[in-house]
Design a protein around this motif. Structure first.
Motif, mmCIF file in Angstrom:
data_model
loop_
_atom_site.group_PDB
_atom_site.id
_atom_site.type_symbol
_atom_site.label_atom_id
_atom_site.label_comp_id
_atom_site.label_asym_id
_atom_site.label_seq_id
_atom_site.Cartn_x
_atom_site.Cartn_y
_atom_site.Cartn_z
ATOM 1 N N GLU A 110 0.834 -1.204 0.000
ATOM 2 C CA GLU A 110 0.000 0.000 0.000
ATOM 3 C C GLU A 110 0.865 1.249 0.000
ATOM 4 O O GLU A 110 0.551 2.238 -0.676
ATOM 5 C CB GLU A 110 -0.918 -0.006 1.221
ATOM 6 N N TRP A 168 -7.623 -0.108 -0.967
ATOM 7 C CA TRP A 168 -8.489 -0.962 -0.144
ATOM 8 C C TRP A 168 -8.167 -2.437 -0.374
ATOM 9 O O TRP A 168 -8.114 -3.229 0.569
ATOM 10 C CB TRP A 168 -9.947 -0.682 -0.479
ATOM 11 N N ARG A 169 -7.905 -2.795 -1.632
ATOM 12 C CA ARG A 169 -7.578 -4.190 -1.943
ATOM 13 C C ARG A 169 -6.203 -4.569 -1.403
ATOM 14 O O ARG A 169 -6.020 -5.668 -0.862
ATOM 15 C CB ARG A 169 -7.617 -4.383 -3.469
ATOM 16 N N SER A 201 -4.599 -3.267 1.141
ATOM 17 C CA SER A 201 -4.520 -3.240 2.602
ATOM 18 C C SER A 201 -5.013 -4.534 3.228
ATOM 19 O O SER A 201 -4.528 -4.945 4.289
ATOM 20 C CB SER A 201 -5.327 -2.067 3.153
ATOM 21 N N GLY A 202 -5.997 -5.186 2.611
ATOM 22 C CA GLY A 202 -6.574 -6.400 3.172
ATOM 23 C C GLY A 202 -7.328 -6.168 4.467
ATOM 24 O O GLY A 202 -7.570 -7.112 5.226
ATOM 25 N N GLN A 203 -7.741 -4.904 4.720
ATOM 26 C CA GLN A 203 -8.382 -4.570 5.991
ATOM 27 C C GLN A 203 -9.901 -4.531 5.916
ATOM 28 O O GLN A 203 -10.559 -4.399 6.946
ATOM 29 C CB GLN A 203 -7.877 -3.209 6.480
ATOM 30 N N ARG A 204 -10.459 -4.570 4.741
ATOM 31 C CA ARG A 204 -11.907 -4.493 4.541
ATOM 32 C C ARG A 204 -12.483 -3.235 5.183
ATOM 33 O O ARG A 204 -12.045 -2.139 4.883
ATOM 34 C CB ARG A 204 -12.587 -5.762 5.071
ATOM 35 N N LEU A 205 -13.434 -3.347 6.107
ATOM 36 C CA LEU A 205 -14.065 -2.164 6.699
ATOM 37 C C LEU A 205 -13.106 -1.348 7.549
ATOM 38 O O LEU A 205 -13.298 -0.147 7.730
ATOM 39 C CB LEU A 205 -15.279 -2.578 7.539
ATOM 40 N N PHE A 209 -10.237 -0.454 6.745
ATOM 41 C CA PHE A 209 -9.597 0.511 5.860
ATOM 42 C C PHE A 209 -10.422 1.788 5.778
ATOM 43 O O PHE A 209 -9.873 2.898 5.765
ATOM 44 C CB PHE A 209 -9.433 -0.092 4.464
ATOM 45 N N THR A 267 -12.162 8.540 2.133
ATOM 46 C CA THR A 267 -13.534 8.084 1.902
ATOM 47 C C THR A 267 -14.456 9.261 1.644
ATOM 48 O O THR A 267 -15.295 9.227 0.726
ATOM 49 C CB THR A 267 -14.037 7.286 3.112
#
Length: 231
Positions: A14, A72-73, A75-79, A81, A89
């Protein structure tokens, strides 16, 4: 252990993407602001030119959307992020805040240098001032776009909109002109919040700088480095 080695693989990926995307995002912000300004202020434009300006603005939005989706992809953090990148955002869904990315790009350039050109408190005030100029111009465009043709509107010219924006960001609020449309008032609420936040930032930074100066004087160490009583 170095800072880079302590990062996880998603964080490193990232970070690499953010460094590569800084300049394109800054350019996209300038393109959006320029296209929107021409689309709003140049009333005599032909339909083809107006469509071109709208296409440029939508393209800049697509650049931000792609950047957000990629980070977002990666980071692998989903929400998580979304919670950790609130400004990104908000900028994605509120185009008028995209000029703030120019400030972030300037900050990134400064951070890449071994020694920043400006002191910390000076940088805070410079960035706050740059944010005020960019947000003020974008806000004035948005309010003028919504208000100038509305019934019973008091903001009829772009000059009126700039005057109202300055009074709003400065938290003065003369009340001689004011938005009457729902979207115009929504922009006004956002500018009020930004004005309060930026004013507090500049005031707090200036106060902290004064406290440091006075503390050094009390300790017998004035900022100039000369000893007390020196001629």
């Amino acid at each position: 252990m170095s800072r880079n080695s302590a990062r996880t693989a998603p964080e490193q990926a990232e970070s690499r993407w953010e460094r590569r995307a800084e300049a394109p995002l800054a350019v996209a912000s300038l393109v959006f602001l320029s296209a929107y300004a021409v689309w709003v202020l140049a009333h005599g434009l032909s339909p083809a030119w107006r469509a071109a300006c709208l296409a440029l603005a939508l393209t800049s939005w697509a650049v931000f959307a792609v950047d957000y989706a990629v980070r977002w992809r990666l980071s692998g953090q989903r929400l998580a992020f979304v919670r950790g990148h609130l400004l990104d955002t908000v900028v994605l869904f509120l185009p008028l805040l995209r000029p703030l990315c120019i400030v972030r790009f300037h900050d990134a350039v400064q951070r890449h240098r071994d020694r920043p050109r400006l002191a910390l408190y000076t940088r805070v005030m410079v960035y706050a001032g740059l944010s005020v100029l960019l947000l003020g111009f974008a806000g004035a465009l948005a309010v003028y776009h919504q208000e100038h043709a509305a019934p019973d509107a008091t903001i009829r010219t772009f000059g009126d909109s700039v005057w109202w924006t300055c009074a709003t960001l400065a938290t003065v609020g003369y009340g001689d002109v004011a938005p009457v449309t729902p979207l115009g008032r929504l922009v006004a609420v956002g500018l009020m919040g930004c004005g309060l936040a930026l004013l507090g930032t500049v005031t707090g930074s200036f106060s902290s700088w004064l406290l440091q100066v006075f503390a050094r004087e009390d300790d017998g160490r004035p900022p100039g480095g000369s000893s007390p009583g020196a001629s």
